[in-house]
Design a protein around this motif. Structure first.
Motif, PDB file in Angstrom:
ATOM      1  N   ARG A 111       0.829  -1.206   0.000  1.00 24.13           N
ATOM      2  CA  ARG A 111       0.000   0.000   0.000  1.00 24.13           C
ATOM      3  C   ARG A 111       0.867   1.262   0.000  1.00 24.13           C
ATOM      4  O   ARG A 111       0.524   2.269  -0.632  1.00 24.13           O
ATOM      5  N   LYS A 112       2.001   1.193   0.694  1.00 26.71           N
ATOM      6  CA  LYS A 112       2.914   2.330   0.725  1.00 26.71           C
ATOM      7  C   LYS A 112       3.464   2.609  -0.674  1.00 26.71           C
ATOM      8  O   LYS A 112       3.561   3.774  -1.092  1.00 26.71           O
ATOM      9  N   ILE A 113       3.821   1.556  -1.406  1.00 27.14           N
ATOM     10  CA  ILE A 113       4.320   1.709  -2.774  1.00 27.14           C
ATOM     11  C   ILE A 113       3.271   2.392  -3.654  1.00 27.14           C
ATOM     12  O   ILE A 113       3.583   3.317  -4.417  1.00 27.14           O
ATOM     13  N   LEU A 114       2.028   1.956  -3.543  1.00 32.81           N
ATOM     14  CA  LEU A 114       0.962   2.548  -4.356  1.00 32.81           C
ATOM     15  C   LEU A 114       0.758   4.020  -4.034  1.00 32.81           C
ATOM     16  O   LEU A 114       0.457   4.830  -4.916  1.00 32.81           O
ATOM     17  N   ARG A 115       0.941   4.376  -2.767  1.00 37.99           N
ATOM     18  CA  ARG A 115       0.736   5.770  -2.350  1.00 37.99           C
ATOM     19  C   ARG A 115       1.866   6.694  -2.801  1.00 37.99           C
ATOM     20  O   ARG A 115       1.710   7.915  -2.805  1.00 37.99           O
ATOM     21  N   CYS A 116       2.994   6.131  -3.157  1.00 38.75           N
ATOM     22  CA  CYS A 116       4.145   6.970  -3.532  1.00 38.75           C
ATOM     23  C   CYS A 116       4.177   7.278  -5.025  1.00 38.75           C
ATOM     24  O   CYS A 116       5.011   8.055  -5.475  1.00 38.75           O
ATOM     25  N   LEU A 117       3.272   6.670  -5.797  1.00 36.81           N
ATOM     26  CA  LEU A 117       3.278   6.858  -7.251  1.00 36.81           C
ATOM     27  C   LEU A 117       2.685   8.218  -7.630  1.00 36.81           C
ATOM     28  O   LEU A 117       1.817   8.737  -6.926  1.00 36.81           O
ATOM     29  N   PRO A 118       3.139   8.802  -8.745  1.00 36.05           N
ATOM     30  CA  PRO A 118       2.614  10.115  -9.169  1.00 36.05           C
ATOM     31  C   PRO A 118       1.165  10.020  -9.646  1.00 36.05           C
ATOM     32  O   PRO A 118       0.619   8.937  -9.845  1.00 36.05           O
ATOM     33  N   LYS A 119       0.542  11.183  -9.874  1.00 36.16           N
ATOM     34  CA  LYS A 119      -0.868  11.241 -10.241  1.00 36.16           C
ATOM     35  C   LYS A 119      -1.166  10.520 -11.551  1.00 36.16           C
ATOM     36  O   LYS A 119      -2.275  10.004 -11.739  1.00 36.16           O
ATOM     37  N   SER A 120      -0.191  10.484 -12.455  1.00 44.21           N
ATOM     38  CA  SER A 120      -0.418   9.821 -13.739  1.00 44.21           C
ATOM     39  C   SER A 120      -0.689   8.331 -13.580  1.00 44.21           C
ATOM     40  O   SER A 120      -1.202   7.674 -14.484  1.00 44.21           O
ATOM     41  N   TRP A 121      -0.350   7.805 -12.404  1.00 43.06           N
ATOM     42  CA  TRP A 121      -0.568   6.381 -12.135  1.00 43.06           C
ATOM     43  C   TRP A 121      -1.888   6.125 -11.410  1.00 43.06           C
ATOM     44  O   TRP A 121      -2.213   4.975 -11.085  1.00 43.06           O
ATOM     45  N   THR A 122      -2.663   7.158 -11.150  1.00 42.37           N
ATOM     46  CA  THR A 122      -3.889   7.000 -10.362  1.00 42.37           C
ATOM     47  C   THR A 122      -4.840   5.936 -10.923  1.00 42.37           C
ATOM     48  O   THR A 122      -5.370   5.114 -10.155  1.00 42.37           O
ATOM     49  N   PRO A 123      -5.097   5.903 -12.240  1.00 36.35           N
ATOM     50  CA  PRO A 123      -6.003   4.861 -12.765  1.00 36.35           C
ATOM     51  C   PRO A 123      -5.494   3.443 -12.472  1.00 36.35           C
ATOM     52  O   PRO A 123      -6.285   2.559 -12.118  1.00 36.35           O
ATOM     53  N   LYS A 124      -4.187   3.235 -12.606  1.00 38.50           N
ATOM     54  CA  LYS A 124      -3.620   1.920 -12.341  1.00 38.50           C
ATOM     55  C   LYS A 124      -3.715   1.578 -10.858  1.00 38.50           C
ATOM     56  O   LYS A 124      -4.043   0.440 -10.493  1.00 38.50           O
ATOM     57  N   VAL A 125      -3.430   2.540 -10.002  1.00 38.67           N
ATOM     58  CA  VAL A 125      -3.520   2.326  -8.555  1.00 38.67           C
ATOM     59  C   VAL A 125      -4.944   1.948  -8.165  1.00 38.67           C
ATOM     60  O   VAL A 125      -5.159   0.992  -7.406  1.00 38.67           O
ATOM     61  N   THR A 126      -5.911   2.685  -8.700  1.00 38.07           N
ATOM     62  CA  THR A 126      -7.315   2.397  -8.404  1.00 38.07           C
ATOM     63  C   THR A 126      -7.697   1.005  -8.866  1.00 38.07           C
ATOM     64  O   THR A 126      -8.385   0.256  -8.153  1.00 38.07           O
ATOM     65  N   ALA A 127      -7.235   0.636 -10.067  1.00 38.96           N
ATOM     66  CA  ALA A 127      -7.547  -0.691 -10.615  1.00 38.96           C
ATOM     67  C   ALA A 127      -6.979  -1.807  -9.737  1.00 38.96           C
ATOM     68  O   ALA A 127      -7.645  -2.814  -9.479  1.00 38.96           O
ATOM     69  N   ILE A 128      -5.753  -1.626  -9.259  1.00 32.70           N
ATOM     70  CA  ILE A 128      -5.128  -2.639  -8.397  1.00 32.70           C
ATOM     71  C   ILE A 128      -5.870  -2.746  -7.074  1.00 32.70           C
ATOM     72  O   ILE A 128      -6.143  -3.847  -6.585  1.00 32.70           O
ATOM     73  N   GLU A 129      -6.193  -1.604  -6.483  1.00 30.74           N
ATOM     74  CA  GLU A 129      -6.876  -1.609  -5.178  1.00 30.74           C
ATOM     75  C   GLU A 129      -8.258  -2.253  -5.265  1.00 30.74           C
ATOM     76  O   GLU A 129      -8.714  -2.903  -4.313  1.00 30.74           O
ATOM     77  N   GLU A 130      -8.917  -2.076  -6.415  1.00 36.46           N
ATOM     78  CA  GLU A 130     -10.257  -2.641  -6.570  1.00 36.46           C
ATOM     79  C   GLU A 130     -10.219  -4.123  -6.937  1.00 36.46           C
ATOM     80  O   GLU A 130     -11.110  -4.888  -6.547  1.00 36.46           O
ATOM     81  N   ALA A 131      -9.173  -4.529  -7.653  1.00 42.67           N
ATOM     82  CA  ALA A 131      -9.126  -5.905  -8.154  1.00 42.67           C
ATOM     83  C   ALA A 131      -8.345  -6.859  -7.254  1.00 42.67           C
ATOM     84  O   ALA A 131      -8.560  -8.068  -7.296  1.00 42.67           O
ATOM     85  N   LYS A 132      -7.441  -6.321  -6.437  1.00 42.93           N
ATOM     86  CA  LYS A 132      -6.561  -7.177  -5.642  1.00 42.93           C
ATOM     87  C   LYS A 132      -6.802  -7.009  -4.146  1.00 42.93           C
ATOM     88  O   LYS A 132      -7.129  -5.927  -3.671  1.00 42.93           O
ATOM     89  N   ASP A 133      -6.591  -8.098  -3.434  1.00 40.34           N
ATOM     90  CA  ASP A 133      -6.574  -8.060  -1.973  1.00 40.34           C
ATOM     91  C   ASP A 133      -5.123  -7.822  -1.561  1.00 40.34           C
ATOM     92  O   ASP A 133      -4.295  -8.727  -1.636  1.00 40.34           O
ATOM     93  N   LEU A 134      -4.812  -6.597  -1.162  1.00 38.65           N
ATOM     94  CA  LEU A 134      -3.426  -6.232  -0.888  1.00 38.65           C
ATOM     95  C   LEU A 134      -2.817  -7.009   0.269  1.00 38.65           C
ATOM     96  O   LEU A 134      -1.594  -7.082   0.405  1.00 38.65           O
ATOM     97  N   SER A 135      -3.671  -7.603   1.117  1.00 35.38           N
ATOM     98  CA  SER A 135      -3.145  -8.397   2.226  1.00 35.38           C
ATOM     99  C   SER A 135      -2.541  -9.710   1.750  1.00 35.38           C
ATOM    100  O   SER A 135      -1.739 -10.326   2.448  1.00 35.38           O
ATOM    101  N   THR A 136      -2.930 -10.152   0.544  1.00 38.21           N
ATOM    102  CA  THR A 136      -2.379 -11.399  -0.019  1.00 38.21           C
ATOM    103  C   THR A 136      -1.586 -11.142  -1.294  1.00 38.21           C
ATOM    104  O   THR A 136      -1.076 -12.079  -1.899  1.00 38.21           O
ATOM    105  N   PHE A 137      -1.501  -9.878  -1.701  1.00 40.62           N
ATOM    106  CA  PHE A 137      -0.787  -9.502  -2.920  1.00 40.62           C
ATOM    107  C   PHE A 137       0.645  -9.163  -2.535  1.00 40.62           C
ATOM    108  O   PHE A 137       0.892  -8.163  -1.867  1.00 40.62           O
ATOM    109  N   SER A 138       1.596 -10.000  -2.939  1.00 37.27           N
ATOM    110  CA  SER A 138       2.985  -9.823  -2.503  1.00 37.27           C
ATOM    111  C   SER A 138       3.631  -8.608  -3.161  1.00 37.27           C
ATOM    112  O   SER A 138       3.171  -8.116  -4.204  1.00 37.27           O
ATOM    113  N   LEU A 139       4.717  -8.162  -2.564  1.00 36.70           N
ATOM    114  CA  LEU A 139       5.455  -7.017  -3.088  1.00 36.70           C
ATOM    115  C   LEU A 139       6.009  -7.325  -4.475  1.00 36.70           C
ATOM    116  O   LEU A 139       6.047  -6.464  -5.351  1.00 36.70           O
ATOM    117  N   GLU A 140       6.444  -8.571  -4.678  1.00 40.17           N
ATOM    118  CA  GLU A 140       6.991  -8.978  -5.973  1.00 40.17           C
ATOM    119  C   GLU A 140       5.909  -8.961  -7.053  1.00 40.17           C
ATOM    120  O   GLU A 140       6.158  -8.548  -8.191  1.00 40.17           O
TER     121      GLU A 140
END
Length: 211
Positions: A141-170
């Motif tokens: 979640r920290k990595i996603l928060r550090c991305l610039p605004k141009s990445w907002t659509p991708k960040v939103t897509a990941i947060e909606e599609a993935k369970d970050l508690s089981t989504f590894s850093l790799e």
């Protein structure tokens, strides 16, 4: 060094951290060191482990460090001295931790920085903190928060599609790098289109001038 020592004999690391276990005996309720002629096989093994740990540390350090630790009686004393030499006292450690925590909390991806380079900087901070006894959860979640605004659509897509508690850093890194490649390909196509349009306009202007 920790992994190397543990791979040789896990008890080596235990002795370095906690100190050697000297052969003891209890006589009439009083505990004291055993005389050497009463040592059993296990006593000799435990003493040998301390000597083995010292041997490994001697060969792992340079001449300057060797002079610092050569007079130590136990591997733990040697390790503690090296730890203070390279990591500093508790006060110095706290200062380092405070600085790294600040870097972590205000971590952002730089302009024109690749995902790979950003991730390398992030991992360096995380590993440094871990070595000093400080660790963080929810790194994804920290990595996603550090991305610039141009990445907002991708960040939103990941947060909606993935369970970050089981989504590894790799896995997150792989997903972001794939998206980065796609973005670059689109940019290259747009650049080529603009060049083609500019070239066509230039030719038409040249032909018009000739007429």
């Amino acid at each position: 060094m920790t992994i190397f020592l543990q791979s040789l004999d896990y008890q080596l690391w235990h002795i370095i951290v906690n100190g050697p276990r000297f052969p003891m005996r209890t006589v009439e309720g009083v505990e004291s060191m055993k005389p050497e002629n009463e040592y059993n096989d296990n006593d000799f093994r435990m003493l040998q482990l301390n000597s083995k740990a010292k041997h490994v540390l001697f060969y792992a350090v340079g001449p300057n460090e060797f002079n610092r630790i050569s007079s130590c009686d136990t591997a733990k004393e040697m390790w503690d001295l090296l730890e203070v030499t390279y990591e500093g006292t508790n006060q110095v450690k706290e200062s380092k931790i405070s600085m790294l925590v600040h870097e972590y909390e205000f971590f952002l991806m730089h302009d024109n920085e690749s995902i790979s380079d950003m991730f390398t900087r992030f991992t360096t901070i995380i590993n440094s903190l871990k070595n000093l006894g400080k660790s963080y959860s929810n790194q994804e979640r920290k990595i996603l928060r550090c991305l610039p605004k141009s990445w907002t659509p991708k960040v939103t897509a990941i947060e909606e599609a993935k369970d970050l508690s089981t989504f590894s850093l790799e896995q997150l890194l792989g997903s972001l790098m794939t998206h980065e490649t796609t973005m670059k390909n689109h940019e290259n196509v747009e650049v080529k289109k603009k060049k083609s349009i500019a070239l066509k306009a230039s030719k038409e202007e040249s032909e018009s001038d000739e007429e």
